[in-house]
Design an enzyme around this catalytic site. Structure first.
Site, mmCIF file in Angstrom:
data_model
loop_
_atom_site.group_PDB
_atom_site.id
_atom_site.type_symbol
_atom_site.label_atom_id
_atom_site.label_comp_id
_atom_site.label_asym_id
_atom_site.label_seq_id
_atom_site.Cartn_x
_atom_site.Cartn_y
_atom_site.Cartn_z
ATOM 1 N N ARG A 28 -6.340 9.294 -10.219
ATOM 2 C CA ARG A 28 -6.927 9.636 -8.905
ATOM 3 C C ARG A 28 -5.831 9.997 -7.902
ATOM 4 O O ARG A 28 -4.796 9.356 -7.815
ATOM 5 C CB ARG A 28 -7.738 8.446 -8.402
ATOM 6 N N THR B 198 -2.090 4.065 3.835
ATOM 7 C CA THR B 198 -1.043 5.057 4.086
ATOM 8 C C THR B 198 -0.123 4.698 5.236
ATOM 9 O O THR B 198 -0.562 4.088 6.201
ATOM 10 C CB THR B 198 -1.754 6.359 4.502
ATOM 11 N N THR C 227 1.783 7.094 0.370
ATOM 12 C CA THR C 227 0.908 5.982 -0.005
ATOM 13 C C THR C 227 0.968 5.709 -1.505
ATOM 14 O O THR C 227 1.322 6.599 -2.287
ATOM 15 C CB THR C 227 -0.555 6.325 0.368
ATOM 16 N N THR D 128 -5.426 8.164 7.622
ATOM 17 C CA THR D 128 -5.329 6.981 6.786
ATOM 18 C C THR D 128 -6.747 6.540 6.453
ATOM 19 O O THR D 128 -7.687 6.899 7.158
ATOM 20 C CB THR D 128 -4.562 5.865 7.522
ATOM 21 N N GLY D 129 -6.897 5.796 5.388
ATOM 22 C CA GLY D 129 -8.227 5.333 5.024
ATOM 23 C C GLY D 129 -8.686 5.948 3.720
ATOM 24 O O GLY D 129 -7.865 6.406 2.921
ATOM 25 N N SER E 69 0.804 -1.224 0.000
ATOM 26 C CA SER E 69 0.000 0.000 0.000
ATOM 27 C C SER E 69 0.835 1.271 0.000
ATOM 28 O O SER E 69 0.281 2.368 0.041
ATOM 29 C CB SER E 69 -0.923 0.003 1.219
#
Ligand code: GLY
Length: 331
Positions: free
Chosen positions: A218, A190, A208, A241-242, A88
């Site tokens: 994106r 991240t 990330t 994060t997320g 990731s």
């Protein structure tokens, strides 16, 4: 919620008591000292997810020798960026739906200086390019081919970041092409790191490869100052994060710093922003976001929409990976 929430709420203070075996009364005294800024816990580094443990080790080598928070956060997250096993961040990150690994990163120091790169390809350590943007240009953010050309002009070299393992995952994904944003401790995104150095200065870094199988082009929250990361040396620092889109919609990290300025603890500020995200979205199914925050006194907090988020902490008193408190269990 919970023992976990309680554990996080006591933060450094609780950990100090656990390690030293201090009594409740002594802990209260320590708490008062910290609140009075007599004994701020510094240096300290905190970072997102279990990959934060190794990142913190690298950061600690710098912080323990009285190095700067800025050097520490850069060195820390570079470890994760260069880890091919991590799918990731950086090298080995899962690609977008066209099979391209595109990276986002930003860094911020104690003077409100910041640098950022987005949609950067074939450069293993975007955080160091972001630092160069901060230190060597008049700008804050470079993207795409321009960011890559800038990196090359600064001596970075190109590398194929799509590992065989990541390529196989992508090929498997192509069989259904379903875009799902499941983020948990096995499948996360991240690395964000915040540090307070011996001098009492704060810095942060966030990097990330973004959401796996995103649309080509994106960009998430991680390179956006104020969303994925914010540092104000008078107050504190936060990172996210997320699902980046949700973080951008509420300017998550900058808001957490502002809430701390108004007197909230790092934990309270993270909780308020998680709840703001929940209240601003009609449907939060699977919409995982986690925040971590650190203030000038070395107090920290972490909170997430869903269970499964964790935070690594490293200081003289503490070397831990702890579960963050959260609002919802996964169904
Ligand atoms: N939080 C990382 C991303 O949304 O790309």
């Amino acid at each position: 919620m919970t023992d976990r929430r309680k554990f996080i709420k006591v933060g450094t203070i609780g950990s100090l008591a656990l390690i030293t075996g201090t009594s409740c009364q002594e802990t209260e005294e320590i708490k008062e000292e910290i609140t009075g800024n007599v004994n701020a816990v510094k240096p300290i580094a905190i970072s997102t997810w279990n990959h934060g443990v190794h990142a913190n080790e690298a950061a600690w080598k710098i912080l323990a020798k009285k190095g700067s928070a800025l050097d520490a956060v850069e060195a820390g997250v570079r470890v994760t960026e260069s880890d091919p096993e991590n799918m990731s961040v950086g090298l080995g990150g899962l690609p977008d739906r066209e099979g391209k690994v595109t990276l986002d990163a930003c860094i911020m120091n104690h003077n409100n200086e910041c640098g950022s790169v987005a949609f950067l390809q074939e450069i293993e350590n975007p955080i160091s390019v972001a630092r160069k943007v901060m230190e060597e240009t008049e700008h804050v953010m470079l993207v795409g081919e321009g960011a890559k050309q800038f990196a090359l002009s600064q001596g970075f070299t190109t590398k194929n970041l799509l590992t065989e393992a990541a390529k196989k995952e992508w090929q498997k994904w192509l069989e259904t092409s379903q875009y799902e944003t499941i983020i948990n401790s096995e499948n996360h995104d991240t690395i964000g790191m915040l540090a307070l150095d011996k001098e009492g200065n704060l810095a942060g870094a966030c990097t990330t490869s973004g959401m796996a199988y995103k649309i080509h082009g994106r960009v998430g929250d991680s390179p956006i100052i104020g969303a994925g990361l914010f540092v104000d040396n008078e107050v504190g620092a936060a990172c996210a994060t997320g699902v980046g889109e949700a973080v951008i919609r509420v300017a998550g990290s900058a808001m957490i710093v502002e809430l701390m300025r108004q007197g909230k603890t790092p934990q309270e500020a993270c909780e308020e922003m998680v709840n703001r995200i929940i209240s601003k979205h009609k449907n939060i199914d699977g919409l995982q976001v986690g925040f971590i925050a650190l203030n000038k006194r070395g107090e920290y907090g972490a909170h997430s929409v869903y269970a499964g988020f964790n935070m690594a902490i490293k200081s003289n008193q503490n070397d831990d990976l702890i579960d963050a408190s959260y609002e919802n269990e996964w169904d």
